[in-house]
Design a protein around this motif. Structure first.
Motif, PDB file in Angstrom:
ATOM      1  N   LEU A   8       0.847  -1.185   0.000  1.00 52.19           N
ATOM      2  CA  LEU A   8       0.000   0.000   0.000  1.00 52.19           C
ATOM      3  C   LEU A   8       0.886   1.240   0.000  1.00 52.19           C
ATOM      4  O   LEU A   8       1.991   1.217   0.545  1.00 52.19           O
ATOM      5  CB  LEU A   8      -0.879   0.024   1.261  1.00 52.19           C
ATOM      6  N   THR A   9       0.379   2.301  -0.601  1.00 52.75           N
ATOM      7  CA  THR A   9       1.017   3.603  -0.508  1.00 52.75           C
ATOM      8  C   THR A   9       0.031   4.519   0.198  1.00 52.75           C
ATOM      9  O   THR A   9      -1.134   4.585  -0.175  1.00 52.75           O
ATOM     10  CB  THR A   9       1.364   4.148  -1.910  1.00 52.75           C
ATOM     11  N   HIS A  73      13.193  -1.053  -7.021  1.00 48.32           N
ATOM     12  CA  HIS A  73      13.210  -2.329  -7.749  1.00 48.32           C
ATOM     13  C   HIS A  73      14.295  -3.272  -7.248  1.00 48.32           C
ATOM     14  O   HIS A  73      14.359  -4.416  -7.694  1.00 48.32           O
ATOM     15  CB  HIS A  73      13.338  -2.067  -9.254  1.00 48.32           C
ATOM     16  N   LYS A  74      15.114  -2.804  -6.309  1.00 43.29           N
ATOM     17  CA  LYS A  74      16.132  -3.661  -5.701  1.00 43.29           C
ATOM     18  C   LYS A  74      15.620  -4.288  -4.410  1.00 43.29           C
ATOM     19  O   LYS A  74      16.345  -5.033  -3.756  1.00 43.29           O
ATOM     20  CB  LYS A  74      17.395  -2.849  -5.408  1.00 43.29           C
ATOM     21  N   ALA A  75      14.374  -4.003  -4.039  1.00 39.09           N
ATOM     22  CA  ALA A  75      13.806  -4.549  -2.796  1.00 39.09           C
ATOM     23  C   ALA A  75      13.768  -6.076  -2.875  1.00 39.09           C
ATOM     24  O   ALA A  75      13.467  -6.652  -3.922  1.00 39.09           O
ATOM     25  CB  ALA A  75      12.401  -3.994  -2.573  1.00 39.09           C
ATOM     26  N   GLY A  98       8.775   5.620 -12.056  1.00 42.56           N
ATOM     27  CA  GLY A  98       8.755   4.177 -12.296  1.00 42.56           C
ATOM     28  C   GLY A  98       8.374   3.315 -11.109  1.00 42.56           C
ATOM     29  O   GLY A  98       8.449   2.081 -11.187  1.00 42.56           O
ATOM     30  N   VAL A  99       7.961   3.910 -10.004  1.00 40.93           N
ATOM     31  CA  VAL A  99       7.554   3.118  -8.841  1.00 40.93           C
ATOM     32  C   VAL A  99       6.164   2.536  -9.146  1.00 40.93           C
ATOM     33  O   VAL A  99       5.231   3.282  -9.448  1.00 40.93           O
ATOM     34  CB  VAL A  99       7.521   3.974  -7.555  1.00 40.93           C
ATOM     35  N   PRO A 100       6.020   1.201  -9.089  1.00 41.41           N
ATOM     36  CA  PRO A 100       4.759   0.559  -9.474  1.00 41.41           C
ATOM     37  C   PRO A 100       3.691   0.618  -8.376  1.00 41.41           C
ATOM     38  O   PRO A 100       3.442  -0.350  -7.660  1.00 41.41           O
ATOM     39  CB  PRO A 100       5.176  -0.883  -9.767  1.00 41.41           C
ATOM     40  N   ILE A 101       3.035   1.754  -8.277  1.00 37.22           N
ATOM     41  CA  ILE A 101       1.999   1.963  -7.268  1.00 37.22           C
ATOM     42  C   ILE A 101       0.645   1.668  -7.900  1.00 37.22           C
ATOM     43  O   ILE A 101       0.328   2.182  -8.975  1.00 37.22           O
ATOM     44  CB  ILE A 101       2.073   3.405  -6.721  1.00 37.22           C
ATOM     45  N   LYS A 102      -0.138   0.831  -7.238  1.00 41.72           N
ATOM     46  CA  LYS A 102      -1.446   0.416  -7.771  1.00 41.72           C
ATOM     47  C   LYS A 102      -2.610   1.082  -7.046  1.00 41.72           C
ATOM     48  O   LYS A 102      -3.672   1.268  -7.615  1.00 41.72           O
ATOM     49  CB  LYS A 102      -1.609  -1.105  -7.652  1.00 41.72           C
TER      50      LYS A 102
END
Length: 159
Positions: A8-9, A73-75, A98-102
């Motif tokens: 979640l964000t 993306h290195k998480a 580029g952070v993939p937040i949905k």
């Protein structure tokens, strides 16, 4: 590059407090709170204060917006991430990076000059509205929900 496990964000101008550090992490099963905020990233005193209200076993990271986009993306797969930002513009900056937040949970946005209250705990100005509209245009669901057991309300209905 792997896809980070972002649970979640949350937008909360207080960043990390008890509700985020304990209630939300427990409900989500998050083991990492990533605070994406340029000011907090450079303020060790603020970081220490926020760390005091985080549940045992939950790690914290304090990154600038640009560093968040650079390293997310290195998480590791085992990292179950709750991202916390101060403003919708900050979240949009992450998405553009580029952070993939949905989905976005809006918890608290204080009233200030130039803002209008749209919910008990959420006040917005024109920049906030434009950022929310852009996020939703990108297919990102934005809802106001203070605590996990509350029913979320789509922000688009209130703008």
């Amino acid at each position: 590059m792997s896809t980070p496990n972002i649970l979640l964000t949350r937008i909360d101008n207080r960043l990390v407090h008890g509700q985020v550090g304990v209630t939300w992490t427990g409900s989500l099963g998050a083991n990492l709170i990533l605070v994406a905020n340029d000011e907090a990233a450079g303020d060790p005193v603020q970081q220490q204060l926020m760390d005091m209200v985080v549940a045992e076993g939950v790690q914290t990271r304090y990154f600038t917006l640009s560093k968040t986009a650079e390293v997310i993306h290195k998480a590791a797969e085992r990292q179950k991430i709750l991202i916390v930002c101060k403003t919708p513009r900050d979240v949009l900056t992450l998405v553009e990076g580029g952070v993939p937040i949905k989905q976005i949970n809006v918890g608290n946005m204080h009233f200030a000059d130039g803002k209008r209250q749209i919910h008990k705990t959420v006040s917005v100005d024109e920049d906030d509205i434009a950022a929310f509209r852009e996020l939703e245009a990108r297919g990102i669901h934005c809802e106001i929900r203070r605590v996990p057991d509350e029913v979320g309300e789509p922000i688009s209905r209130l703008l």
